[in-house]
Motif scaffolding. Structure first.
Motif, PDB file in Angstrom:
ATOM      1  N   HIS A  73       0.815  -1.225   0.000  1.00 59.11           N
ATOM      2  CA  HIS A  73       0.000   0.000   0.000  1.00 59.11           C
ATOM      3  C   HIS A  73       0.835   1.254   0.000  1.00 59.11           C
ATOM      4  CE1 HIS A  73      -3.664  -2.187   0.183  1.00 59.11           C
ATOM      5  NE2 HIS A  73      -3.258  -2.858   1.241  1.00 59.11           N
ATOM      6  N   LEU A  74       1.678   1.357  -1.014  1.00 60.24           N
ATOM      7  CA  LEU A  74       2.391   2.618  -1.249  1.00 60.24           C
ATOM      8  C   LEU A  74       1.495   3.488  -2.120  1.00 60.24           C
ATOM      9  CD1 LEU A  74       5.913   1.150  -2.048  1.00 60.24           C
ATOM     10  CD2 LEU A  74       5.038   1.995   0.141  1.00 60.24           C
ATOM     11  N   MET A  75       1.617   4.792  -1.990  1.00 54.97           N
ATOM     12  CA  MET A  75       0.808   5.669  -2.833  1.00 54.97           C
ATOM     13  C   MET A  75       1.498   5.886  -4.167  1.00 54.97           C
ATOM     14  SD  MET A  75      -1.009   8.419  -0.357  1.00 54.97           S
ATOM     15  CE  MET A  75      -1.452   9.438  -1.746  1.00 54.97           C
ATOM     16  N   PRO A  76       0.813   5.519  -5.269  1.00 57.66           N
ATOM     17  CA  PRO A  76       1.458   5.573  -6.584  1.00 57.66           C
ATOM     18  C   PRO A  76       1.846   6.986  -7.009  1.00 57.66           C
ATOM     19  CG  PRO A  76      -0.898   5.135  -6.800  1.00 57.66           C
ATOM     20  CD  PRO A  76      -0.582   5.060  -5.339  1.00 57.66           C
ATOM     21  N   GLY A  77       1.119   7.981  -6.494  1.00 58.73           N
ATOM     22  CA  GLY A  77       1.383   9.359  -6.915  1.00 58.73           C
ATOM     23  C   GLY A  77       2.540  10.012  -6.181  1.00 58.73           C
ATOM     24  N   LEU A  78       3.000   9.369  -5.130  1.00 61.98           N
ATOM     25  CA  LEU A  78       4.087   9.962  -4.355  1.00 61.98           C
ATOM     26  C   LEU A  78       5.410   9.297  -4.710  1.00 61.98           C
ATOM     27  CD1 LEU A  78       2.591  10.310  -0.748  1.00 61.98           C
ATOM     28  CD2 LEU A  78       2.363  11.814  -2.713  1.00 61.98           C
ATOM     29  N   THR A  79       6.498  10.023  -4.551  1.00 62.67           N
ATOM     30  CA  THR A  79       7.814   9.435  -4.737  1.00 62.67           C
ATOM     31  C   THR A  79       8.100   8.521  -3.549  1.00 62.67           C
ATOM     32  OG1 THR A  79       8.930  11.172  -3.512  1.00 62.67           O
ATOM     33  CG2 THR A  79       8.651  11.543  -5.869  1.00 62.67           C
ATOM     34  N   GLU A  86       8.580  10.597  -0.537  1.00 60.11           N
ATOM     35  CA  GLU A  86       7.317  11.146  -0.029  1.00 60.11           C
ATOM     36  C   GLU A  86       6.456  10.085   0.652  1.00 60.11           C
ATOM     37  OE1 GLU A  86       6.670  14.840  -3.184  1.00 60.11           O
ATOM     38  OE2 GLU A  86       5.929  12.840  -3.647  1.00 60.11           O
ATOM     39  N   LEU A 103       5.250  10.658   4.279  1.00 54.06           N
ATOM     40  CA  LEU A 103       3.827  10.673   4.640  1.00 54.06           C
ATOM     41  C   LEU A 103       3.601   9.978   5.977  1.00 54.06           C
ATOM     42  CD1 LEU A 103       0.818  11.189   3.892  1.00 54.06           C
ATOM     43  CD2 LEU A 103       0.830   8.948   2.794  1.00 54.06           C
ATOM     44  N   ARG A 130       9.085   6.664  -8.493  1.00 53.21           N
ATOM     45  CA  ARG A 130       7.722   6.294  -8.098  1.00 53.21           C
ATOM     46  C   ARG A 130       7.724   4.805  -7.780  1.00 53.21           C
ATOM     47  NH1 ARG A 130       4.414  11.121  -8.910  1.00 53.21           N
ATOM     48  NH2 ARG A 130       6.244  12.444  -8.980  1.00 53.21           N
TER      49      ARG A 130
END
Ligand SMILES: Nc1ncnc2c1ncn2[C@@H]1O[C@H](COP(=O)(O)OP(=O)(O)O)[C@@H](O)[C@H]1O
Ligand SMILES: [Mg+2]
Lengths: 399, 217
Positions: B93-99, B102, B106, B136
């Motif tokens: 569950h990493l956020m795809p829009g964040l590096t 980031e 987060l 990413r």
């Protein structure tokens, strides 16, 4: 709040493409809603000021609108001339602050040559204020065939102080241009600062010049086309108006009244336009709502993750509202900039057609608030979604 | 946060009317490293979610030090989770829009940690991801993504490190490396490490084991 802002900025960055469409929709709606009122106001400002430097317009009897349009805006032919006596009477009337005679008849390159007196330059929007017509260059005329020219005349004809030109008979350039009696040259003694009003395209000269040029028509000699009259008080204005209207030679028009009528017609158009603006703004609000909801699956994942990491419901609620607020605010600000730009361009196009140099557009609070209203409106559409998001179970999207 | 004794007794989770999960009592001192084993569907992930304060059991009691986790309200459990828990989810569950940077930042920001970016960089560098900060998640290999998830779970120095099936997506060598990494990270923090797995080799690499068996309904 800081967490929500940090996250909002980054998720918006990730959805930049879709976001841009929403921002543009809001911007275009904002601009659409503002451009026409802004341009209208630009025109009104120039026109109203020009009509406010005096109290009463006295012309030959006829239509009040024609009187205003011809002697004030030079956009119509004058009703006719009045005997010089009308002017002299008004000048001597007790309580008179100022009586400025106007004699029309000739033109230079299509710009009306307006015969008047030095009193013309003493006119003010209010008694305490400095004179409304300001010289950008040179000085006021002192002798016949001196000319003070409007800003636009100077620009279009490329004339400066010391320059010369010849007039032509009639109010517009036409076939009877070679009239031998009108060939004495005018010398420019001054150039007026732009006003945004009709005087920008006028050539002002001592009224005697006009009389002299038309000297051959003996009985018509020393006739005046209009008198711009100001009194010391309201009673004086009404006394003068009654006196003028009692005679057959002239009529007195309150330019304010003519304007009120014209404005009413204008306002009807504006009301329809305002309705349209509300519709456009409504569509923009819907676009915002739509963008909030289309981003929702992705947002549910973001929200679930935030919650799983330990963020509280309020952070999530704030996040959704912030994303919307940032989008809408961006759109509205872009829209305001667009509106300013478009009304500057639109104003100069319209000004060129009307012959005025319109004042730069001004964004009033009343107008801006119409667009700024979109921000709370967008936020309201996002509230149900923000509440829904804050109730998302982190587990639902993590397994 | 320093780790604390973790205990559970009479724990029963009910997902739906027909799914009731009962757990044997446990008491794990601070710094324990243990494997939670058992066949698929027996409630291993559900146990992690209870320990993380994400899931409320139907009955029973979980304590973390003095804290009675099962008696806290939602907002308090949120606070408990962001301060004390590091959770490596099975699917990361990493956020795809964040590096990469980031994503870890987060987690630190949620935890309310100061100098989040700096500490995220440190955590990633320690996990050998210093060269991947601006990538990413989609640009990384599975093993690298898992290490980002681990960095996010440990960067705020939790007392309780929960890991769900860390070797599910990895081959044998990488699985062993991941286990070493987790044990070192938990050891460095003095955190309690709880690893859910159905892989015998993984379970064998940890000193303790807690077995969840299907309970006949
Ligand atoms: N949110 C849920 N709703 C209903 N049933 C669930 C939910 N989560 C898990 N279950 C059920 O609970 C049981 C245990 O699930 P889980 O804890 O994921 O087991 P494991 O991790 O050991 O495979 C399974 O039968 C699963 O179907
Ligand atoms: Mg599981």
């Amino acid at each position: 709040m800081r967490l929500a802002l940090w996250t909002a900025l980054r998720t918006l960055r990730h959805r930049l493409g879709a976001l841009l469409i929403t921002v543009l929709a809001v911007a275009l709606a904002t601009a659409t809603a503002l451009i026409v009122p802004m341009v209208t106001r630009q025109v009104e400002r120039g026109a109203q000021d020009a009509a406010q430097v005096f109290d009463l317009l006295v012309t030959a009897p006829g239509s009040g609108t024609q009187a205003v349009m011809s002697t004030l805006f030079y956009l119509d032919v004058p009703i006719g001339n009045m005997p010089n006596r009308v002017y002299q009477d008004l000048r001597r009337l007790p309580g008179t602050r100022r009586a400025v005679p106007i004699a029309l008849g000739d033109n230079f390159a299509g710009f009306p040559i307006v015969g008047t007196t030095a009193a013309f330059f003493d006119q003010r929007l209010k008694p305490g204020l400095p004179p409304y017509f300001r010289l950008a260059q040179g000085r006021v005329f002192t002798k016949e065939h001196d000319a003070v020219i409007g800003a636009r005349v100077a620009r279009d004809a490329g004339l400066q102080v010391g320059g010369t030109f010849t007039g032509a008979h009639g109010l517009e350039t036409g076939p009877h241009e070679d009239d031998a009696g009108h060939r004495e040259a005018y010398t420019v003694t001054g150039v007026l600062a732009p006003t945004g009003g009709p005087i920008d395209r006028a050539v002002l000269t001592p009224i005697e010049t006009v009389w002299e040029v038309h000297g051959s028509e003996a009985t018509q000699a020393q006739a005046v086309t209009a008198v711009l009259y100001s009194a010391d008080n309201l009673a004086g204005i009404y006394t003068a108006a009654q006196r003028v209207n009692a005679s057959k030679d002239a009529m007195a028009v309150f330019p304010g009244q003519v304007f009120a009528q014209a404005r009413e017609v204008l306002m009807q158009g504006q009301a329809a336009y305002a309705g349209l603006s509300v519709l456009v703004l409504g569509i923009a609000a819907l676009t915002v709502a739509l963008s909030v909801y289309t981003s929702s699956l992705e947002r549910q994942r973001t929200v679930a993750l935030l919650r799983a990491l330990g963020a509280g419901r309020s952070s999530v609620f704030t996040l959704v509202l912030l994303e919307t607020a940032l989008t809408v605010t961006g759109g509205v600000l872009l829209g305001l900039a667009l509106a300013l730009l478009a009304s500057r361009v639109g104003g100069s196009v319209l000004g060129a057609q009307l012959g005025f140099t319109l004042a730069p557009p001004v964004l009033t609070w009343a107008l801006a608030s119409r667009a700024l209203l979109l921000i709370p409106l967008g936020l309201i559409t996002a509230v149900p979604h923000a509440i829904g998001s804050s109730r998302i179970s982190p587990l639902k999207h993590l397994s | 946060m320093t780790a604390a004794l973790l205990t559970g007794e009479g724990l029963r989770v009910r997902h739906a009317r027909e799914v009731t999960l009962d757990y044997p009592a446990f008491a794990w001192p601070a710094g324990t490293q243990l494997a939670v084993t058992g066949p698929s569907g027996t409630g291993k992930t559900s146990l992690l979610n209870v320990l993380a304060g994400l899931l409320q059991p139907e009955s029973g009691r979980v304590m973390y030090g003095d804290l009675i986790l099962t008696e806290l309200g939602e907002a308090q459990r949120d606070a408990f989770r962001r301060r004390n828990v590091g959770y490596v989810f099975q699917d990361f569950h990493l956020m795809p829009g964040l590096t990469v940077l980031e994503n870890v930042e987060l987690g630190l920001r949620v935890a309310g940690t100061a100098r989040a970016a700096e500490r995220a960089r440190d955590a990633l560098t320690r996990l050998d991801l210093g060269g991947r900060l601006q990538h990413r998640p989609a640009q990384l290999s599975t093993g690298e993504r898992q290490r980002v998830a681990i960095a996010r779970a440990v960067a705020h120095r939790p007392g309780l490190l929960l890991v769900d099936e860390p070797t599910a997506h990895l081959d044998r060598d990488r699985a062993a490396a991941a286990m070493t990494l987790l044990q070192e990270a938990a050891g460095g923090l003095g955190a309690t490490l709880i690893v859910v797995t159905h892989d015998e080799a993984v379970a064998a690499s940890l000193p303790l084991r807690y077995h969840v068996t299907p309970v006949p309904a």
